[in-house]
Design an enzyme around this catalytic site. Structure first.
Site, PDB file in Angstrom:
ATOM      1  CG  HIS A 227       0.367   6.302  -0.588  1.00  8.53           C
ATOM      2  ND1 HIS A 227      -0.655   7.044  -1.123  1.00  8.53           N
ATOM      3  CD2 HIS A 227      -0.186   5.586   0.434  1.00  8.53           C
ATOM      4  CE1 HIS A 227      -1.786   6.796  -0.454  1.00  8.53           C
ATOM      5  NE2 HIS A 227      -1.525   5.900   0.489  1.00  8.53           N
TER       6      HIS A 227
ATOM      7  CD  GLU B   6      -5.663   5.273   0.537  1.00 10.27           C
ATOM      8  OE1 GLU B   6      -4.683   6.033   0.653  1.00 10.27           O
ATOM      9  OE2 GLU B   6      -5.818   4.263   1.235  1.00 10.27           O
TER      10      GLU B   6
ATOM     11  CG  HIS C 216      -1.795   1.156   1.397  1.00  7.13           C
ATOM     12  ND1 HIS C 216      -3.145   1.098   1.141  1.00  7.13           N
ATOM     13  CD2 HIS C 216      -1.544   2.435   1.750  1.00  7.13           C
ATOM     14  CE1 HIS C 216      -3.675   2.295   1.348  1.00  7.13           C
ATOM     15  NE2 HIS C 216      -2.731   3.127   1.717  1.00  7.13           N
ATOM     16  CD  GLU C 217       1.597   3.509   3.720  1.00  5.74           C
ATOM     17  OE1 GLU C 217       1.728   4.578   3.096  1.00  5.74           O
ATOM     18  OE2 GLU C 217       0.585   3.259   4.416  1.00  5.74           O
TER      19      GLU C 217
HETATM   20 ZN    ZN Z   1      -2.953   5.220   1.894  1.00  3.98          ZN
END
Ligand code: ZN
Length: 463
Positions: free
Chosen positions: A233, A259, A229-230
């Site tokens: 980003h 996101e 997830h990170e």
């Molecule tokens: Zn996030």
């Protein structure tokens, strides 16, 4: 920082925030922007130069509505509230959090009063995170998601034990495996870092300085998904054109778009079967003991396990948005001052029961779980579900344009996906508004249908 440093740090941040704000909203900046207007008009709308002036002017016009004193007070209150929240959460003591929550809400109401011309007060807060998007627009998307997802999640919910959990996963091997995945995604040790923390996040100090943090559990591999997830980003920030470096344009255009990237790499890639066809044998090499009796299909089911749960960040794809919708609705009521704050835990628990189907046994696992309200980030939550929705819109588009994407994943190849996203989305940074950006990437406005289609298809593979 040692916990005792937070009082002084709050004052320092408030001072810096006030000084930066005062400099930015000064009439001198307005005069310079004014002088640039004719030159800006002569440039192409899409050019870096015209975009820089346009976006800066928009930021300036919004920022100058807010007095520097209020800006500093908001910043100070948030810094002071965070350690209070952390302690209240630890001891599940909502009453001790109540005064700082009340203060943050009061400051947000004063902030909203600085503006006019909005339809609903919540629009002002939402706009800070998702420029140009209104509460009414979000409400339409969320109503649809709620109507469809509550029965979908209920039907897909599983009983019994999730496969491959509660086994020892040595931390060193977790880190080794994660780096294998990240390097396939585009993590480059000369420009990126990965460290551990209590709450995972990604930050970038430049497009070539990407810092990810994550957390590891000793008895499961959920931390891997936080890391992917990170990384999503990070890929967005890393992909911004270096021509925009050190300008206000050198980051993602909004939290929702941001996101969409973290969720895309975490879920649409990282929880897909083709991804695991490539990585599962490698995972087994890292954890021969824990995964000795686990087959690929069991593992795939395990990482897509649907079950009502208490914690938003650990929720599955079928229930995640419901956690967000609960917060979106509640935040509007909090801002309007229509709920009795003392009763907030009870209201939270009631709604968790009706939306998600579970009731928190205490406030630590309920209303106190997220740091956002302590940090003053009211209006932020909805961007998480908007991100899910947008991720599926982008996915439909990229899948149509690169039909063998899944074959590539099976070979451990993710470069073409990254390049496509870089070309269509990442490189533009903040040049375009979230709506303009989405229009350019998928050719239309926000639409919950692709996400619901994705979810239905996915859940059908899991029965
Ligand atoms: Zn996030």
């Amino acid at each position: 920082m040692p916990p005792g440093g937070s009082g002084v740090r709050a004052e320092q941040i408030a001072t810096l925030d006030r000084l930066a704000h005062e400099l930015f909203i000064s009439p001198e900046i307005g005069r310079l922007l004014e002088r640039l207007a004719p030159w800006e008009d002569a440039q192409e709308y899409d050019s870096d130069e015209a975009s820089l002036v346009r976006v800066t002017r928009r930021d300036w016009e919004k920022a100058r509505q807010v007095p520097a004193e209020l800006r500093a007070e908001m910043s100070r209150a948030s810094s002071l509230a965070l350690p209070v929240w952390a302690k209240a959460r630890e001891t599940s003591d909502f009453a001790s959090f109540l005064p700082v929550l009340r203060a943050n809400l009061e400051l947000r109401r004063r902030y909203v009063e600085c503006f006019d011309g909005y339809d609903e007060p919540y629009d002002v807060l939402l706009d800070d995170f998702e420029r140009g998007t209104t509460t009414a627009e979000v409400r339409i998307v969320f109503e649809r998601l709620k109507t469809e997802q509550v029965p979908l999640a209920t039907a897909a919910a599983r009983n019994g034990d999730r496969p491959a959990r509660d086994r020892p996963y040595p931390l060193e091997a977790q880190r080794r495996f994660e780096l294998q995945v990240l390097e396939r995604f585009g993590f480059d040790r000369s420009e990126w870092r990965l460290d551990s923390t209590v709450h995972p996040f990604a930050s970038s100090l430049g497009t070539d300085d990407i810092r990810l943090t994550t957390r590891y559990h000793e008895d499961n591999l959920d931390g891997l998904f936080a890391t992917m997830h990170e990384c999503g980003h990070g890929l967005y920030e890393n992909g911004v054109s270096s021509a925009l470096e050190r300008t206000p344009l050198a980051r993602g255009t909004s939290l929702g778009l941001h996101e969409s990237q973290s969720r895309l790499w975490e879920n649409l890639v990282g929880r897909s079967l083709p991804f695991w066809r490539y990585f599962f044998p490698r995972l087994r090499e890292c954890f021969p003991e824990a995964l000795a009796d686990v087959e690929l299909e069991d593992w795939y089911r395990s990482v897509n396990w649907v079950a009502p749960s208490l914690i938003r960040v650990e929720a599955d794809e079928a229930t995640y948005n419901l956690h967000v919708i609960l917060r979106f609705e509640l935040e509007q009521e909090l801002l309007m001052d229509t709920v009795d704050l003392a009763e907030l835990p009870e209201i939270w628990n009631d709604r968790m029961r009706s939306y998600v189907g579970v009731e928190p046994p205490n406030d630590r696992l309920g209303v106190l779980q997220d740091m956002h309200w302590a940090g003053g980030h009211i209006g932020y939550f909805s961007t998480y579900a908007l991100g899910n929705v947008i991720s599926a819109q982008i996915w439909e588009k990229v899948s149509a344009e690169i039909p063998d994407l899944h074959d590539q994943f099976e070979q451990g190849e993710f470069g073409e996906l990254r390049a496509w996203l870089g070309e269509r989305l990442y490189r533009h940074g903040r040049k375009f508004t979230p709506k303009e950006t989405l229009e350019r990437v998928v050719g239309g406005p926000i639409d919950p249908d692709p996400y619901l289609r994705y979810l239905r298809t996915k859940l059908a593979t899991l029965t």
